[in-house]
Scaffold this motif. Structure first.
Motif, PDB file in Angstrom:
ATOM      1  N   ALA A 159      -8.297 -10.112  -8.205  1.00 24.67           N
ATOM      2  CA  ALA A 159      -8.278  -9.858  -6.944  1.00 24.67           C
ATOM      3  C   ALA A 159      -7.516  -8.704  -6.642  1.00 24.67           C
ATOM      4  CB  ALA A 159      -7.628 -11.145  -6.385  1.00 24.67           C
ATOM      5  N   GLN A 160      -6.330  -8.698  -7.220  1.00 23.49           N
ATOM      6  CA  GLN A 160      -5.421  -7.161  -6.868  1.00 23.49           C
ATOM      7  C   GLN A 160      -6.176  -6.029  -7.002  1.00 23.49           C
ATOM      8  OE1 GLN A 160      -2.028  -8.072  -9.371  1.00 23.49           O
ATOM      9  NE2 GLN A 160      -0.944  -9.014  -7.834  1.00 23.49           N
ATOM     10  N   THR A 161      -6.927  -6.052  -7.899  1.00 26.91           N
ATOM     11  CA  THR A 161      -7.573  -4.700  -8.426  1.00 26.91           C
ATOM     12  C   THR A 161      -8.730  -4.578  -7.260  1.00 26.91           C
ATOM     13  OG1 THR A 161      -7.158  -4.696 -10.681  1.00 26.91           O
ATOM     14  CG2 THR A 161      -8.982  -3.388 -10.169  1.00 26.91           C
ATOM     15  N   VAL A 162      -9.428  -5.355  -7.004  1.00 29.91           N
ATOM     16  CA  VAL A 162     -10.889  -5.315  -6.226  1.00 29.91           C
ATOM     17  C   VAL A 162     -10.027  -4.990  -4.848  1.00 29.91           C
ATOM     18  CG1 VAL A 162     -11.324  -7.719  -5.668  1.00 29.91           C
ATOM     19  CG2 VAL A 162     -13.027  -5.920  -5.760  1.00 29.91           C
ATOM     20  N   ALA A 163      -9.013  -5.565  -4.485  1.00 31.81           N
ATOM     21  CA  ALA A 163      -8.319  -5.416  -3.221  1.00 31.81           C
ATOM     22  C   ALA A 163      -7.868  -4.043  -3.108  1.00 31.81           C
ATOM     23  CB  ALA A 163      -7.392  -6.355  -2.689  1.00 31.81           C
ATOM     24  N   LEU A 164      -7.367  -3.400  -3.892  1.00 30.43           N
ATOM     25  CA  LEU A 164      -6.863  -1.925  -4.002  1.00 30.43           C
ATOM     26  C   LEU A 164      -8.058  -0.913  -3.738  1.00 30.43           C
ATOM     27  CD1 LEU A 164      -4.346  -0.187  -4.252  1.00 30.43           C
ATOM     28  CD2 LEU A 164      -4.589  -0.160  -6.435  1.00 30.43           C
TER      29      LEU A 164
ATOM     30  N   THR B 189      -9.682  -8.032   3.664  1.00 32.80           N
ATOM     31  CA  THR B 189      -9.353  -8.115   2.308  1.00 32.80           C
ATOM     32  C   THR B 189      -7.860  -8.260   2.145  1.00 32.80           C
ATOM     33  OG1 THR B 189     -10.725  -5.926   2.385  1.00 32.80           O
ATOM     34  CG2 THR B 189      -9.026  -5.961   0.711  1.00 32.80           C
ATOM     35  N   LEU B 190      -6.959  -8.112   3.085  1.00 29.10           N
ATOM     36  CA  LEU B 190      -5.610  -8.238   3.091  1.00 29.10           C
ATOM     37  C   LEU B 190      -5.450  -9.676   2.880  1.00 29.10           C
ATOM     38  CD1 LEU B 190      -2.746  -7.274   3.296  1.00 29.10           C
ATOM     39  CD2 LEU B 190      -2.638  -7.377   5.786  1.00 29.10           C
ATOM     40  N   THR B 191      -6.087 -10.512   3.850  1.00 30.53           N
ATOM     41  CA  THR B 191      -6.054 -12.154   3.728  1.00 30.53           C
ATOM     42  C   THR B 191      -6.435 -12.413   2.344  1.00 30.53           C
ATOM     43  OG1 THR B 191      -6.427 -12.140   6.098  1.00 30.53           O
ATOM     44  CG2 THR B 191      -6.829 -14.375   4.789  1.00 30.53           C
ATOM     45  N   PHE B 192      -7.471 -12.098   1.756  1.00 33.72           N
ATOM     46  CA  PHE B 192      -7.914 -12.354   0.322  1.00 33.72           C
ATOM     47  C   PHE B 192      -6.847 -12.154  -0.703  1.00 33.72           C
ATOM     48  CE2 PHE B 192     -10.193 -11.372  -3.622  1.00 33.72           C
ATOM     49  CZ  PHE B 192     -10.677 -12.368  -3.897  1.00 33.72           C
ATOM     50  N   LEU B 193      -6.128 -11.021  -0.651  1.00 35.89           N
ATOM     51  CA  LEU B 193      -5.038 -10.530  -1.478  1.00 35.89           C
ATOM     52  C   LEU B 193      -3.769 -11.288  -1.320  1.00 35.89           C
ATOM     53  CD1 LEU B 193      -3.757  -8.635  -3.695  1.00 35.89           C
ATOM     54  CD2 LEU B 193      -3.251  -7.080  -1.676  1.00 35.89           C
ATOM     55  N   LEU B 194      -3.612 -11.760   0.140  1.00 36.30           N
ATOM     56  CA  LEU B 194      -2.345 -12.507   0.218  1.00 36.30           C
ATOM     57  C   LEU B 194      -2.462 -14.010  -0.364  1.00 36.30           C
ATOM     58  CD1 LEU B 194       0.132 -12.364   3.056  1.00 36.30           C
ATOM     59  CD2 LEU B 194      -1.147 -14.911   2.654  1.00 36.30           C
ATOM     60  N   LEU B 195      -3.757 -14.646  -0.159  1.00 37.22           N
ATOM     61  CA  LEU B 195      -4.235 -15.800  -0.668  1.00 37.22           C
ATOM     62  C   LEU B 195      -4.041 -15.891  -2.131  1.00 37.22           C
ATOM     63  CD1 LEU B 195      -7.074 -16.960   1.656  1.00 37.22           C
ATOM     64  CD2 LEU B 195      -4.808 -18.124   1.357  1.00 37.22           C
TER      65      LEU B 195
ATOM     66  N   ALA C 195      -3.540   2.841   1.579  1.00 38.44           N
ATOM     67  CA  ALA C 195      -3.853   1.808   1.065  1.00 38.44           C
ATOM     68  C   ALA C 195      -2.841   1.154   0.392  1.00 38.44           C
ATOM     69  CB  ALA C 195      -4.993   2.262   0.295  1.00 38.44           C
ATOM     70  N   SER C 196      -1.950   1.970  -0.299  1.00 40.70           N
ATOM     71  CA  SER C 196      -0.742   1.454  -0.987  1.00 40.70           C
ATOM     72  C   SER C 196       0.000   0.706  -0.370  1.00 40.70           C
ATOM     73  CB  SER C 196      -0.011   2.461  -1.678  1.00 40.70           C
ATOM     74  OG  SER C 196       1.098   2.002  -2.317  1.00 40.70           O
ATOM     75  N   VAL C 197       0.151   0.950   0.910  1.00 35.80           N
ATOM     76  CA  VAL C 197       1.241   0.128   1.985  1.00 35.80           C
ATOM     77  C   VAL C 197       0.466  -1.353   2.237  1.00 35.80           C
ATOM     78  CG1 VAL C 197       1.951   0.021   4.505  1.00 35.80           C
ATOM     79  CG2 VAL C 197       2.358   2.130   3.244  1.00 35.80           C
ATOM     80  N   VAL C 198      -0.769  -1.180   2.484  1.00 35.76           N
ATOM     81  CA  VAL C 198      -1.633  -2.403   2.875  1.00 35.76           C
ATOM     82  C   VAL C 198      -1.483  -3.496   1.575  1.00 35.76           C
ATOM     83  CG1 VAL C 198      -3.895  -3.338   3.552  1.00 35.76           C
ATOM     84  CG2 VAL C 198      -3.022  -1.330   4.820  1.00 35.76           C
ATOM     85  N   TRP C 199      -1.722  -2.761   0.600  1.00 37.81           N
ATOM     86  CA  TRP C 199      -1.796  -3.493  -0.851  1.00 37.81           C
ATOM     87  C   TRP C 199      -0.366  -4.093  -1.020  1.00 37.81           C
ATOM     88  CZ3 TRP C 199       0.212  -3.558  -5.784  1.00 37.81           C
ATOM     89  CH2 TRP C 199      -0.352  -4.327  -6.614  1.00 37.81           C
ATOM     90  N   ASN C 200       0.550  -3.720  -1.003  1.00 36.88           N
ATOM     91  CA  ASN C 200       2.004  -3.937  -1.256  1.00 36.88           C
ATOM     92  C   ASN C 200       2.254  -4.979  -0.166  1.00 36.88           C
ATOM     93  OD1 ASN C 200       3.120  -2.683  -3.432  1.00 36.88           O
ATOM     94  ND2 ASN C 200       2.540  -0.668  -2.605  1.00 36.88           N
ATOM     95  N   LEU C 201       2.010  -4.780   1.061  1.00 39.31           N
ATOM     96  CA  LEU C 201       2.141  -6.025   2.252  1.00 39.31           C
ATOM     97  C   LEU C 201       1.321  -7.126   1.812  1.00 39.31           C
ATOM     98  CD1 LEU C 201       1.588  -3.994   5.367  1.00 39.31           C
ATOM     99  CD2 LEU C 201       3.908  -4.975   4.519  1.00 39.31           C
ATOM    100  N   GLY C 202       0.196  -7.265   1.205  1.00 40.49           N
ATOM    101  CA  GLY C 202      -0.301  -8.405   0.763  1.00 40.49           C
ATOM    102  C   GLY C 202       0.331  -8.937  -0.380  1.00 40.49           C
ATOM    103  N   VAL C 203       0.791  -8.145  -1.367  1.00 46.98           N
ATOM    104  CA  VAL C 203       1.290  -8.593  -2.717  1.00 46.98           C
ATOM    105  C   VAL C 203       2.571  -9.335  -2.432  1.00 46.98           C
ATOM    106  CG1 VAL C 203       2.069  -8.076  -4.874  1.00 46.98           C
ATOM    107  CG2 VAL C 203       0.023  -7.279  -4.140  1.00 46.98           C
ATOM    108  N   ASP C 204       3.586  -8.410  -1.642  1.00 45.80           N
ATOM    109  CA  ASP C 204       4.936  -8.895  -1.349  1.00 45.80           C
ATOM    110  C   ASP C 204       4.803 -10.252  -0.345  1.00 45.80           C
ATOM    111  OD1 ASP C 204       5.813  -6.878  -3.020  1.00 45.80           O
ATOM    112  OD2 ASP C 204       6.399  -5.687  -1.336  1.00 45.80           O
ATOM    113  N   GLY C 205       3.900 -10.089   0.506  1.00 44.08           N
ATOM    114  CA  GLY C 205       3.716 -11.060   1.648  1.00 44.08           C
ATOM    115  C   GLY C 205       3.484 -12.393   0.878  1.00 44.08           C
ATOM    116  N   GLY C 206       2.511 -12.261  -0.070  1.00 46.00           N
ATOM    117  CA  GLY C 206       2.073 -13.454  -0.938  1.00 46.00           C
ATOM    118  C   GLY C 206       3.024 -14.150  -1.651  1.00 46.00           C
ATOM    119  N   LEU C 207       3.765 -13.186  -2.262  1.00 45.73           N
ATOM    120  CA  LEU C 207       5.017 -13.543  -3.156  1.00 45.73           C
ATOM    121  C   LEU C 207       5.809 -14.515  -2.260  1.00 45.73           C
ATOM    122  CD1 LEU C 207       5.318 -10.911  -5.821  1.00 45.73           C
ATOM    123  CD2 LEU C 207       4.577 -13.399  -6.212  1.00 45.73           C
TER     124      LEU C 207
END
Length: 194
Positions: A123-128, A27-33, A140-152
């Protein structure tokens, strides 16, 4: 008498951030991509299209698409399932990114930015939602934010390098191929899960 087995074993809830990262790796990989494509929409797409569309308009359209995509993800998931929503986000991202590389007209670039944004927001919504089903809201918020911030972060660096090398077309094809594989794998993994 035998007890019927569940068709699906429940996934244990991750109680630590490290456990959540392991449980939600796909899920994190999908969000990051997906967020890598947002970086493309707000950095390289405006640069590539600057002769036909103002970069600020391209960025605005991508961000409006992302906001609408977050709504779309929440609207679609209960109707077409989590797996269907993951695949919808994947298809939107692939179409938006490929269209943006092959077109130069103002309308086509604008549509590419909007479609990319829709895919990213979905993708952001379904990942969260997926993360919140596997762990507590804080983790979940920490993981989601890692994906978003890491992707950016990663997206900004990669798109800069790709632009400097003049290799946007092969980079988009490579990124969309990886996204399609990860999106399909996650959709299969989430099929039938609560």
């Amino acid at each position: 008498p035998s007890v019927p087995r569940a068709t699906h074993e429940a996934e244990p809830s991750a109680t630590t951030t490290l456990g959540a990262l392991r449980a939600l790796a796909l899920t994190l990989t999908f969000l990051l991509l997906a967020v890598l494509f947002l970086s493309h929409a707000i950095t390289s797409l405006p640069v590539l299209a600057r002769d036909s569309v103002s970069p600020s308009i391209t960025i605005l359209l991508a961000q409006l698409g992302t906001a609408a995509g977050r709504w779309l993800g929440g609207f679609a998931e209960p109707r077409i399932t989590r797996s269907g929503t993951i695949m919808a986000a994947t298809v939107l991202l692939v179409i938006g990114s490929v269209t943006g590389v092959f077109t130069s007209g103002a309308a086509a670039v604008g549509m590419s930015a909007v479609v990319l944004g829709l895919g990213v927001g979905t993708a952001q919504t379904v990942a969260l939602h997926t993360a919140m089903r596997r762990t507590d809201a804080g983790t979940a918020s920490v993981v989601w934010n890692l994906g978003v911030d890491g992707g950016l972060w990663l997206g900004g660096i990669l798109t800069g390098l790709v632009l400097a090398q003049g290799a946007m077309l092969p980079a988009i094809f490579a990124a969309t191929s990886v996204l399609a594989i990860v999106g399909a794998a996650l959709a299969v993994k989430e099929t039938g899960r609560r």
